[in-house]
Design a protein around this motif. Structure first.
Motif, short mmCIF file in Angstrom:
data_model
loop_
_atom_site.label_atom_id
_atom_site.label_comp_id
_atom_site.label_asym_id
_atom_site.label_seq_id
_atom_site.Cartn_x
_atom_site.Cartn_y
_atom_site.Cartn_z
N THR A 14 -2.30 -9.56 -6.52
CA THR A 14 -2.54 -10.84 -7.19
C THR A 14 -1.69 -10.96 -8.46
O THR A 14 -1.30 -9.96 -9.06
CB THR A 14 -4.03 -10.99 -7.53
OG1 THR A 14 -4.49 -9.83 -8.23
CG2 THR A 14 -4.85 -11.15 -6.25
N PRO A 15 -1.38 -12.20 -8.85
CA PRO A 15 -0.46 -12.41 -9.97
C PRO A 15 -0.88 -11.74 -11.27
O PRO A 15 -0.01 -11.34 -12.06
CB PRO A 15 -0.45 -13.94 -10.10
CG PRO A 15 -0.72 -14.44 -8.72
CD PRO A 15 -1.72 -13.47 -8.17
N ASP A 16 -2.17 -11.60 -11.52
CA ASP A 16 -2.61 -10.99 -12.77
C ASP A 16 -2.18 -9.54 -12.88
O ASP A 16 -2.01 -9.03 -14.00
CB ASP A 16 -4.14 -11.09 -12.91
CG ASP A 16 -4.87 -10.46 -11.73
OD1 ASP A 16 -4.74 -10.99 -10.62
OD2 ASP A 16 -5.57 -9.44 -11.93
N GLU A 17 -1.97 -8.85 -11.76
CA GLU A 17 -1.50 -7.47 -11.80
C GLU A 17 0.01 -7.36 -11.89
O GLU A 17 0.54 -6.32 -12.25
CB GLU A 17 -2.00 -6.70 -10.56
CG GLU A 17 -3.49 -6.46 -10.55
CD GLU A 17 -3.87 -5.24 -9.73
OE1 GLU A 17 -2.97 -4.44 -9.38
OE2 GLU A 17 -5.06 -5.10 -9.46
N GLY B 47 -0.33 -14.43 -4.32
CA GLY B 47 0.00 -13.04 -4.60
C GLY B 47 1.42 -12.73 -4.17
O GLY B 47 2.15 -13.57 -3.63
N TYR B 48 1.80 -11.48 -4.42
CA TYR B 48 3.16 -11.02 -4.14
C TYR B 48 3.11 -9.86 -3.15
O TYR B 48 2.14 -9.09 -3.10
CB TYR B 48 3.85 -10.57 -5.42
CG TYR B 48 4.00 -11.68 -6.44
CD1 TYR B 48 5.10 -12.53 -6.42
CD2 TYR B 48 3.03 -11.88 -7.43
CE1 TYR B 48 5.24 -13.55 -7.35
CE2 TYR B 48 3.17 -12.91 -8.36
CZ TYR B 48 4.27 -13.73 -8.31
OH TYR B 48 4.40 -14.75 -9.23
N VAL B 49 4.18 -9.74 -2.36
CA VAL B 49 4.27 -8.68 -1.36
C VAL B 49 5.68 -8.11 -1.34
O VAL B 49 6.64 -8.76 -1.74
CB VAL B 49 3.91 -9.19 0.06
CG1 VAL B 49 2.44 -9.54 0.16
CG2 VAL B 49 4.78 -10.39 0.46
N LEU B 50 5.79 -6.89 -0.86
CA LEU B 50 7.07 -6.24 -0.61
C LEU B 50 7.50 -6.57 0.81
O LEU B 50 6.69 -6.50 1.74
CB LEU B 50 6.90 -4.73 -0.78
CG LEU B 50 8.03 -3.81 -0.32
CD1 LEU B 50 9.31 -4.06 -1.11
CD2 LEU B 50 7.60 -2.35 -0.44
N VAL B 51 8.79 -6.93 0.99
CA VAL B 51 9.30 -7.30 2.31
C VAL B 51 10.66 -6.64 2.52
O VAL B 51 11.47 -6.57 1.60
CB VAL B 51 9.44 -8.83 2.45
CG1 VAL B 51 10.05 -9.19 3.81
CG2 VAL B 51 8.09 -9.52 2.28
N ASN B 52 10.90 -6.17 3.73
CA ASN B 52 12.23 -5.73 4.14
C ASN B 52 12.80 -6.82 5.04
O ASN B 52 12.35 -7.01 6.18
CB ASN B 52 12.15 -4.39 4.90
CG ASN B 52 13.51 -3.78 5.17
OD1 ASN B 52 14.55 -4.41 4.95
ND2 ASN B 52 13.52 -2.54 5.65
N MET C 111 -5.60 -7.28 -8.52
CA MET C 111 -6.28 -6.84 -7.31
C MET C 111 -5.27 -6.68 -6.17
O MET C 111 -4.36 -7.48 -6.02
CB MET C 111 -7.36 -7.86 -6.92
CG MET C 111 -8.19 -7.47 -5.72
SD MET C 111 -9.68 -8.47 -5.53
CE MET C 111 -8.97 -10.12 -5.53
N LYS C 112 -5.47 -5.61 -5.39
CA LYS C 112 -4.60 -5.34 -4.26
C LYS C 112 -5.43 -5.44 -2.98
O LYS C 112 -6.44 -4.75 -2.84
CB LYS C 112 -3.98 -3.95 -4.36
CG LYS C 112 -3.11 -3.72 -5.58
CD LYS C 112 -2.54 -2.31 -5.56
CE LYS C 112 -1.64 -2.04 -6.76
NZ LYS C 112 -2.43 -1.95 -8.00
N LEU C 113 -5.00 -6.30 -2.08
CA LEU C 113 -5.67 -6.44 -0.80
C LEU C 113 -4.78 -5.91 0.30
O LEU C 113 -3.56 -6.09 0.27
CB LEU C 113 -6.02 -7.91 -0.51
CG LEU C 113 -7.09 -8.55 -1.41
CD1 LEU C 113 -6.41 -9.25 -2.58
CD2 LEU C 113 -7.93 -9.54 -0.63
#
Length: 286
Positions: A185-188, A147-152, A1-3
């Motif tokens: 989320t980690p499952d994705e 969950g995981y995110v992209l960061v600069n 899932m993407k929030l």
């Protein structure tokens, strides 16, 4: 899932992103996602995305979690990046803090600080903590990830390295933490040590990497930091950058200037695009 959290600064609404990358509004179900309401992730799993209103146009994406409490960063976590910085591979994880006031949305402008000389870029995998981490074992570390995110991890090298040994000086300037566009989320994600990553400046590919080349994998980063600092739900931990940063360019370093653009991405986490702007005190955050 993407929030995601979409909309103007300070007025973001909560959304879910479907398989086609379309954002759908869930603000009628849940007001927002914060460190205190991360349980909404589980509550939203049964949501029928097709029944939700599609967000029109190209909305601004804010930081995917509102009210992040701590922003912790692991440095020199890729051996080839340490080499380009002429630094030895650390025997243990190096970590530092970035001010939460530097957080901005995924595609918001990045502002060159007043007096800056060597503003640089760093694409990084970020982890949003979902459960309190205190002396967590590596085997259990991923159970604490929301969950995981992209960061600069934007960095001013002159502030970081030429004004004493306090890295925080060059890491927490306003706008130096673009985060998002989504919390995934980690499952994705599956294995967080198998994600391709890149960063372009003005259309030129500068960074190429894969999280498999981390010196200290995500589980070790979480476990190690939790020995010294309690990580709480909603905290953000970023995990280092691969080679290709501006200060490592050969034969001469290359640094950001007003008018430059950055584009970066990590597998399954989406992309960011930022415009670099000159210092403006009226735009600087308190």
């Amino acid at each position: 899932m993407k929030l995601c959290r979409y909309g103007p600064v300070g007025a973001e609404k909560l959304g879910l992103v479907d398989a086609d990358g379309v954002s759908r509004d869930v603000s009628g179900i849940v007001d927002d996602i914060t460190p205190a309401t991360l349980d909404v992730i589980e509550r939203l799993r049964a949501t029928d995305l097709a029944s939700l209103r599609e967000v029109e146009g190209e909305p601004r994406f804010g930081v995917p979690v509102a009210g992040i409490g701590k922003f912790i960063a692991v440095g020199l976590n890729y051996a080839d990046h340490a080499a380009e910085a002429n630094l030895p591979v650390p025997p243990e994880p190096i970590f530092f803090t970035k001010a939460i006031s530097c957080l901005v949305g995924a595609n918001d402008d990045v502002m060159i600080p007043k007096g800056a000389l060597k503003t640089d870029w760093e694409v990084e995998l970020g982890v949003i903590i979902g459960k309190t981490c205190r002396y967590v074992e590596q085997a259990d570390a991923l159970d604490h990830v929301a969950g995981y995110v992209l960061v600069n991890d934007v960095s001013e090298r002159a502030f970081q390295k030429e004004l004493g040994s306090q890295w925080d000086k060059g890491k927490g300037c306003d706008t130096f933490g673009p985060t998002g566009p989504w919390l995934v989320t980690p499952d994705e994600i599956g294995d967080p040590q198998a994600l391709e990553m890149f960063l372009d400046v003005n259309g030129q590919r500068m960074q190429i990497g894969n999280t498999k080349t981390m010196i200290f994998p995500v589980v070790e980063c979480i476990a190690y930091v939790s020995r010294f600092i309690t990580l709480l739900p909603g905290d953000l931990l970023i995990t280092g950058t691969p080679p290709g940063v501006g200060e490592g360019q050969k034969p001469n370093p290359v640094f950001l200037k007003a008018g430059d653009t950055m584009r970066l991405g990590i597998d399954k986490l989406g992309e960011q695009r930022q415009r670099v702007v000159a210092f403006d005190l009226s735009a600087s955050r308190a």
